[in-house]
Scaffold this active site. Structure first.
Site, PDB file in Angstrom:
ATOM      1  N   ASP A 228       0.723  -1.425  -0.148  1.00  0.00           N
ATOM      2  CA  ASP A 228      -0.047  -0.091   0.121  1.00  0.00           C
ATOM      3  C   ASP A 228       0.925   1.389  -0.135  1.00  0.00           C
ATOM      4  OD1 ASP A 228      -2.930   1.008   0.432  1.00  0.00           O
ATOM      5  OD2 ASP A 228      -1.791   2.036   2.213  1.00  0.00           O
ATOM      6  N   GLU A 290       0.840  -0.584  -4.991  1.00  0.00           N
ATOM      7  CA  GLU A 290       0.163   0.636  -5.462  1.00  0.00           C
ATOM      8  C   GLU A 290       1.144   1.558  -5.875  1.00  0.00           C
ATOM      9  OE1 GLU A 290      -1.735   2.881  -2.472  1.00  0.00           O
ATOM     10  OE2 GLU A 290      -3.499   3.304  -3.536  1.00  0.00           O
TER      11      GLU A 290
HETATM   12  C1  GLC Z   1      -4.186   3.223  -0.232  1.00  0.00           C
HETATM   13  C2  GLC Z   1      -5.697   2.367  -0.197  1.00  0.00           C
HETATM   14  C3  GLC Z   1      -6.692   3.252   0.417  1.00  0.00           C
HETATM   15  C4  GLC Z   1      -6.280   3.627   1.563  1.00  0.00           C
HETATM   16  C5  GLC Z   1      -5.090   4.610   1.621  1.00  0.00           C
HETATM   17  C6  GLC Z   1      -4.395   4.754   3.042  1.00  0.00           C
HETATM   18  O1  GLC Z   1      -4.302   4.222  -1.203  1.00  0.00           O
HETATM   19  O2  GLC Z   1      -5.879   1.790  -1.283  1.00  0.00           O
HETATM   20  O3  GLC Z   1      -8.042   2.758   0.198  1.00  0.00           O
HETATM   21  O4  GLC Z   1      -7.227   4.653   2.078  1.00  0.00           O
HETATM   22  O5  GLC Z   1      -4.056   3.624   1.029  1.00  0.00           O
HETATM   23  O6  GLC Z   1      -4.013   3.482   3.606  1.00  0.00           O
END
Ligand code: GLC
Ligand code: CA
Length: 565
Positions: A228, A290
């Site tokens: 993440d 991500e």
């Molecule tokens: C990433 C996740 C999202 C979350 C953020 C903070 O972007 O995909 O859903 O709110 O991280 O953890």
């Protein structure tokens, strides 16, 4: 993140035999599984409820493994199911090596992995390392005193002056990224919500603790991790103010450019470390990130020298947000030619952005466009990632009133930012009021009205449904060698409406043509030795079994996949 907010190495190892007298032999290692896999993202709260409390759970997922297997899915990425106060619906973790009772038990999880394995489905976990919950014992200790051994596990600083935060840095979720803590009279830093304090990755103990988390889940038999928010791990130690940009954001803050909190080169060192940890395990574990990187150069860095992430998600493609043949051609060509020779990872929908049915739909041809997007996702070279319900044409259904909003960013940003509830509504299994999702009176998020015609049960029976388009495309991807592991080459010159490309593996050649406009168009594809091609898939459905390649005609938002002789 919603657009308004945001935001391998080919594992062909060539070994030359050094045996004396023997002619040098070239051996090719089989491709790792993730190169030919289709990943399916599951938002566990919304997939299937098994115990009637209105919230999806692990046993619910397990009960749908046959569905996923029949669809043609090879791996599921499950968003966080760890204990969490649930401020950011699981992305605020208070224990990294346990299961939140809301989703089930560790025994349920073990059973899920085992049952998935029987069906050849791998499980990818979410790995949230930029921040913890403020209820994590590490943070509770850290905030307890300035001299606590865990103080430096988070980022604590003095304000610039009384009442003034240490810098002008802003949270992605609105307002200052610094929170004053009365007890020790310092501020802590949070890139995301106030209840999500950032870990201090400049502290080696944080590395050790978070790498142990990887080992814990690898020992449970998972196949890898989706990391993440990885570009946010480091910030400027000098606390320089970010530059301002014109205007204000949905939260009413002055716009800033996140210059001092994103994409520090140390991120790549962390990725190498994480890769070394998982590489100790058999079975080609995968790291997905991500990575909402602004361009191909930044995205390419995440592959390292084949020693970092195998699959950085391509947000450039996901967020193009309009049907444009030149736009997609450019982006697909860029990632195809990335200088790290890394495997592309494509997706269009996820739990942070409005669903593709609405984003790419024109309001008239949305179902046809959904099939076109499915083709684009499943016929290009790379590892496709789907989001639950996209195979049905599920649409974004935002809450009507601020009182109904769950997502913190929707609460803070209403009405300009309605939050992400709209893309997290329950999976539409049947046309009934509860969508076959739950027996509870009230599921955690309401079932969208579209359930009556867009659901697994009825779409299964309709040969022209979006669901059956996905099924057919997923099966073609597995059975046609050119689509499975062939090369990719755009073949449409600079056609403004049609994006066409050739996939080729040995002598097997498959052409894919997508009309991205609302008018019929034809294209002449100059392919040596071919006059006609056998239609493998077309939408809208076509009567002819073969098409002339010199004048390939496509209906509005029409698609043809055809095999050359
Ligand atoms: C990433 C996740 C999202 C979350 C953020 C903070 O972007 O995909 O859903 O709110 O991280 O953890
Ligand atoms: Ca439940």
């Amino acid at each position: 993140m919603k657009p308004s907010l945001r935001t391998c190495f080919a594992a062909v190892t060539i070994t030359i035999s050094a045996l004396a007298h023997a002619a040098p032999a070239v051996q090719q290692k089989a491709d790792p599984w993730w190169k030919h896999a289709v990943i399916y993202e599951i938002y566990p709260r919304s997939f299937q409820d098994s115990n009637g409390d209105g919230v999806g759970d692990i046993n619910g997922i397990a009960s749908r493994l046959d569905y996923l297997h029949d669809l043609g899915i090879d791996a599921i990425w499950i968003t966080p199911m760890y204990p969490s106060p649930g401020i950011d619906y699981g992305y605020d973790i208070s224990d990294y090596t346990a299961i939140d009772p809301e989703y089930g038990s560790m025994a349920d999880f073990d059973r899920l992995v085992a049952e998935a394995k029987k069906r050849n489905i791998r499980v990818i976990m979410d790995y949230v390392i930029n921040h913890t919950s403020d209820q994590h014992p590490w943070f509770k200790e850290s905030r307890s005193s300035r001299t606590n051994p865990k103080r430096d596990w988070y980022i604590w600083r003095d304000g610039k002056a009384p009442g003034q935060p240490p810098s002008n840095w802003q949270s992605w979720f609105g307002h200052s990224a610094w929170q004053y803590d009365e007890k020790t009279k310092q501020y802590y830093y949070h890139y995301f919500y106030v209840q999500q304090p950032d870990l201090n990755w400049r502290n080696p103990q944080v590395h050790v603790a978070m790498e142990d988390v990887l080992r814990f889940w690898m020992n449970k038999g998972v196949a890898g991790f989706r990391i993440d928010a990885v570009s946010r791990l480091y910030e400027d130690p000098g606390l320089h103010d970010d530059p301002y940009a014109p205007g204000t954001n949905v939260y009413g803050d002055r716009n800033i450019i996140h210059k001092y909190t994103d994409n520090y080169p140390q991120v790549n060192d962390v990725l190498k470390e994480l890769r070394r940890v998982v590489d100790k395990y058999p079975g080609d574990p995968v790291l997905v990130t991500e990575a909402d990187e602004p361009n191909i150069t930044e995205l390419t860095k995440l592959y390292g020298n084949g020693d970092e992430v195998q699959l950085p998600m391509d947000f450039q493609i996901a967020d193009l947000n309009k049907l444009s043949a030149p736009g997609f051609r450019k982006l697909f060509n860029e990632v195809e030619n990335n200088t790290a020779h890394g495997q592309p990872e494509y997706f269009f929908s996820n739990h942070d952005q409005p669903r593709q049915w609405d984003r790419y739909g024109d309001g008239v041809h949305n179902d046809q466009i959904a099939k076109l997007m499915a083709t684009l996702l499943l016929t290009t070279r790379g590892t496709p990632q789907m989001y639950y319900g996209e195979e049905l044409g599920m649409r974004t259904t935002d809450p009507a009133r601020v009182e109904d909003v769950h997502d913190p960013i929707g609460k803070l940003g209403w009405p300009k930012e309605k939050g992400r509830d709209g893309e997290r509504t329950p999976m539409q299994w049947t046309g009934s009021k509860d969508a076959g999702f739950t027996t509870a009176q009230k599921p955690w998020l309401p079932i969208p009205p579209s359930v009556s015609s867009y659901n697994v049960e009825s779409e299964r029976k309709d040969p022209n449904s979006i669901f059956n388009a996905y099924k057919r495309l997923l099966s073609l991807r597995k059975t046609e060698p050119a689509l499975r592991d062939g090369s990719y080459r755009a073949i449409d010159g600079d056609d403004p409406n049609i994006f066409a490309f050739l996939r080729q593996s040995g002598s097997s050649r498959v052409v894919v043509a997508l009309n991205m406009s609302s008018e019929p168009h034809s294209i002449a594809l100059h392919l040596s030795g071919a006059q006609h091609a056998e239609v493998l898939y077309a939408s809208p459905a076509q009567k002819q079994q073969s098409v002339p390649v010199q004048t390939l005609s496509l209906e509005p938002f029409g698609v043809v996949i055809a095999k050359l002789p």
